[in-house]
Design a protein around this motif. Structure first.
Motif, PDB file in Angstrom:
ATOM      1  N   THR A  30     -44.016   4.110   9.817  1.00 53.29           N
ATOM      2  CA  THR A  30     -45.459   4.332   9.852  1.00 53.29           C
ATOM      3  C   THR A  30     -45.993   4.560   8.444  1.00 53.29           C
ATOM      4  OG1 THR A  30     -44.739   5.813  11.580  1.00 53.29           O
ATOM      5  CG2 THR A  30     -47.126   5.547  11.296  1.00 53.29           C
ATOM      6  N   THR A  32     -49.554   5.535   6.793  1.00 53.63           N
ATOM      7  CA  THR A  32     -50.929   5.932   7.063  1.00 53.63           C
ATOM      8  C   THR A  32     -51.808   5.488   5.899  1.00 53.63           C
ATOM      9  OG1 THR A  32     -50.118   7.851   8.254  1.00 53.63           O
ATOM     10  CG2 THR A  32     -52.410   7.911   7.573  1.00 53.63           C
ATOM     11  N   ALA A  34     -54.632   5.405   3.171  1.00 51.78           N
ATOM     12  CA  ALA A  34     -55.343   6.424   2.402  1.00 51.78           C
ATOM     13  C   ALA A  34     -56.561   5.760   1.773  1.00 51.78           C
ATOM     14  CB  ALA A  34     -54.445   7.024   1.333  1.00 51.78           C
ATOM     15  N   LEU A  44     -49.576   6.565   3.025  1.00 48.08           N
ATOM     16  CA  LEU A  44     -48.652   7.684   3.053  1.00 48.08           C
ATOM     17  C   LEU A  44     -47.612   7.496   4.145  1.00 48.08           C
ATOM     18  CD1 LEU A  44     -50.492   9.262   1.155  1.00 48.08           C
ATOM     19  CD2 LEU A  44     -50.108  11.226   2.592  1.00 48.08           C
ATOM     20  N   SER A  45     -46.400   7.880   3.816  1.00 44.86           N
ATOM     21  CA  SER A  45     -45.367   7.908   4.822  1.00 44.86           C
ATOM     22  C   SER A  45     -44.625   9.231   4.640  1.00 44.86           C
ATOM     23  CB  SER A  45     -44.448   6.701   4.656  1.00 44.86           C
ATOM     24  OG  SER A  45     -43.570   6.616   5.754  1.00 44.86           O
ATOM     25  N   ALA A  46     -43.543   9.397   5.339  1.00 43.57           N
ATOM     26  CA  ALA A  46     -42.818  10.655   5.199  1.00 43.57           C
ATOM     27  C   ALA A  46     -41.331  10.395   5.247  1.00 43.57           C
ATOM     28  CB  ALA A  46     -43.212  11.627   6.297  1.00 43.57           C
ATOM     29  N   ARG A  48     -38.036  12.561   6.044  1.00 43.96           N
ATOM     30  CA  ARG A  48     -37.764  13.847   6.650  1.00 43.96           C
ATOM     31  C   ARG A  48     -39.071  14.630   6.641  1.00 43.96           C
ATOM     32  NH1 ARG A  48     -32.937  12.104   4.548  1.00 43.96           N
ATOM     33  NH2 ARG A  48     -33.378  12.745   2.418  1.00 43.96           N
ATOM     34  N   SER A  49     -39.171  15.805   6.053  1.00 45.92           N
ATOM     35  CA  SER A  49     -40.471  16.476   6.163  1.00 45.92           C
ATOM     36  C   SER A  49     -41.283  16.375   4.886  1.00 45.92           C
ATOM     37  CB  SER A  49     -40.258  17.933   6.558  1.00 45.92           C
ATOM     38  OG  SER A  49     -39.494  18.559   5.570  1.00 45.92           O
ATOM     39  N   ARG A  50     -40.855  15.502   3.955  1.00 44.41           N
ATOM     40  CA  ARG A  50     -41.610  15.412   2.705  1.00 44.41           C
ATOM     41  C   ARG A  50     -42.540  14.205   2.701  1.00 44.41           C
ATOM     42  NH1 ARG A  50     -38.232  16.282  -2.620  1.00 44.41           N
ATOM     43  NH2 ARG A  50     -40.350  16.334  -3.426  1.00 44.41           N
ATOM     44  N   PRO A  51     -43.749  14.400   2.178  1.00 47.48           N
ATOM     45  CA  PRO A  51     -44.663  13.270   2.123  1.00 47.48           C
ATOM     46  C   PRO A  51     -44.207  12.241   1.085  1.00 47.48           C
ATOM     47  CG  PRO A  51     -45.685  15.248   1.193  1.00 47.48           C
ATOM     48  CD  PRO A  51     -44.343  15.658   1.715  1.00 47.48           C
ATOM     49  N   THR A  53     -45.597   8.848  -1.002  1.00 49.29           N
ATOM     50  CA  THR A  53     -46.708   7.982  -1.344  1.00 49.29           C
ATOM     51  C   THR A  53     -46.148   6.580  -1.509  1.00 49.29           C
ATOM     52  OG1 THR A  53     -47.684   9.851  -2.490  1.00 49.29           O
ATOM     53  CG2 THR A  53     -48.618   7.691  -2.950  1.00 49.29           C
TER      54      THR A  53
END
Lengths: 148, 319
Positions: A30, A32, A34, A44-46, A48-51, A53
């Motif tokens: 995914t 997203t 911006a 933006l993607s991720a 694990r839990s970190r954003p 770019t």
């Protein structure tokens, strides 16, 4: 001194990244949007839990040819950390990891477009010579265009 | 559908949205500089399924739409190349009523955000008052100017880029722009000077003086302090764990901090007791029964009695 380099393809051209700068290679899932950010920022993607770019390498280099994902594989990105933020560099694909002398040679030809801005030199691997790319310049993108 | 939003400064405007999905508490993470530069986002977060979500900077959106002009921004530096002489000398301030009901102005540059906090996280101690912000203890000013309201109190979160402190106030009034040249005749303390706003004098808070006064002490400890004899092994080994469990920080006679309570043996020498200064005292006696009716000491193994006394002293301190 020999060092590891990651060979990636950006808009059909094989180039080298310093392997020590690369955290991982991922499939882009995914992304997203911006809106209102520079063109070369895909969104933006991720990880694990970190954003993350997501950087469109072709647009960052202002190339005419877009990033093309070969048929049959997922969209690929190289994850690097730069100034404390994680970035996913969207590339055509990843070719190989290779060893070469850590001191890049001078570039024998004049480079076109954005390549000039990001190229650190040529690394000579057994597979041939590759342009070594400065990850930071790739992330910074083209110099800000003055708003019309 | 419209979402109606009130900004810090009191500006109200509506944002047209397709749909409202949910409201959630979010852990907002920083964005890459190139994304921040857009001026529309404050951070990013992740939904339960891991997909990233951008958090809108509502004041940035409002500014872009031309709805507000004077609201300063924390994350976006606006290149203000055409600042004329007049604008350069004006400073933006937040007008508010202090807890003492006095109208004051806080320079906007010092304000990180405006919050409401539970009054229970504020420890009143005059100029050394403290508040818990994000599980850290930081100085708070303004809280001792007047009675704290029941429940929650409004607070500026002030920052100088390094440290943070709070400033309690009663009510926000407005945003204003004042001439940087104040009438400074009455300046001093936390007062930078007096500005005229709509023809009325307003005290302007000196943010530099606030930080200078409050930041000199290292982040302190919100726990009440109990002082007891340091060389007495019974106190240190038997009693101390219980007093600490009751939420006290334990010091001995060599510590110079102000103690809320002293705990000592009844019958100890006067000299011993004088060396344990504190606002209140709990006396312990060795015998189960009190010597006479006037004796307000507590039998030293009366756990319930001791605990009650410790809690009463704590409650009394917050009054």
């Amino acid at each position: 001194v020999n060092q590891l380099f990651l060979i990636v393809t950006i808009s059909g051209r094989d180039v080298a990244l310093q392997a020590s700068e690369v955290q991982s290679v991922i499939e882009l899932e995914t992304v997203t949007d911006a809106p209102r950010t520079p063109d070369f920022i895909r969104g933006l993607s991720a990880l694990r839990s970190r954003p993350l770019t997501v950087i469109d390498c072709a647009k960052s280099l202002e190339l005419d040819t877009p990033i093309v994902t070969p048929e049959g594989i997922a969209e690929t990105a190289v994850v690097v950390e730069y100034n404390g933020h994680l970035y996913a560099l969207h590339v055509d694909g990843v070719k190989d990891v290779t060893q070469a002398d850590s001191n890049p040679n001078a570039i024998p030809v004049e480079l076109k477009g954005g390549w000039e801005r990001v190229a650190l030199g040529m690394v000579e691997a057994s597979e041939g010579g590759f342009l070594l790319i400065d990850v930071g310049s790739l992330i910074e993108g083209p110099p800000a265009v003055k708003a019309a | 559908m419209l979402v109606v939003i009130r900004l810090v400064g009191g500006d109200v405007f509506g944002v047209a949205v397709d749909r409202v999905l949910d409201h959630e508490e979010l852990v907002v993470k920083p964005l890459a500089p190139a994304v921040m530069k857009a001026g529309f986002y404050v951070g990013t977060t992740q939904l339960d399924d891991g997909s990233p979500l951008l958090m809108l900077d509502i004041s940035g959106v409002a500014r872009e739409a031309g709805l507000i002009s004077e609201v300063q921004h924390r994350t976006v530096t606006v290149d203000d190349s055409k600042t004329d002489k007049e604008a350069a000398r004006a400073i933006s301030v937040l007008l508010f009523y202090g807890l003492d009901g006095v109208r004051r102005a806080m320079p906007m540059s010092a304000v990180n955000r405006v919050d409401k906090v539970d009054t229970s996280v504020i420890r009143l101690a005059g100029e050394k008052s403290q508040v818990v912000i994000d599980e850290r203890i930081v100085p708070i000013a303004g809280a001792d100017l007047g009675p704290l309201p029941e429940g929650r109190v409004s607070m500026f979160r002030l920052g100088d880029g390094q440290g943070e402190m709070g400033y309690a106030f009663q009510q926000m009034i407005d945003i204003a722009s004042i001439d940087a040249e104040l009438s400074t005749e009455s300046a001093g303390g936390d007062l930078a000077g007096i500005a005229l706003i709509d023809g009325e004098p307003v005290e302007v808070v000196d943010s530099h003086a606030l930080f200078a006064r409050c930041m000199k002490d290292a982040p302190g400890d919100l726990r009440p302090v109990a002082r007891m004899p340091g060389k007495d092994r019974w106190f240190q080994e038997f009693l101390r764990p219980m007093v600490e469990a009751a939420g006290y920080r334990v010091v001995d006679e060599s510590d110079e901090s102000e103690a809320d309570i002293a705990i000592a043996s009844r019958g100890g020498s006067d000299e011993e007791n004088r060396s344990l200064p504190a606002a209140q005292a709990i006396w312990l006696r060795a015998t189960r029964d009190a010597a006479n009716k006037k004796d307000d000491s507590i039998y030293r193994y009366d756990r319930d009695g001791l605990m009650a006394a410790l809690q009463a002293a704590r409650a009394g301190r917050n009054r």
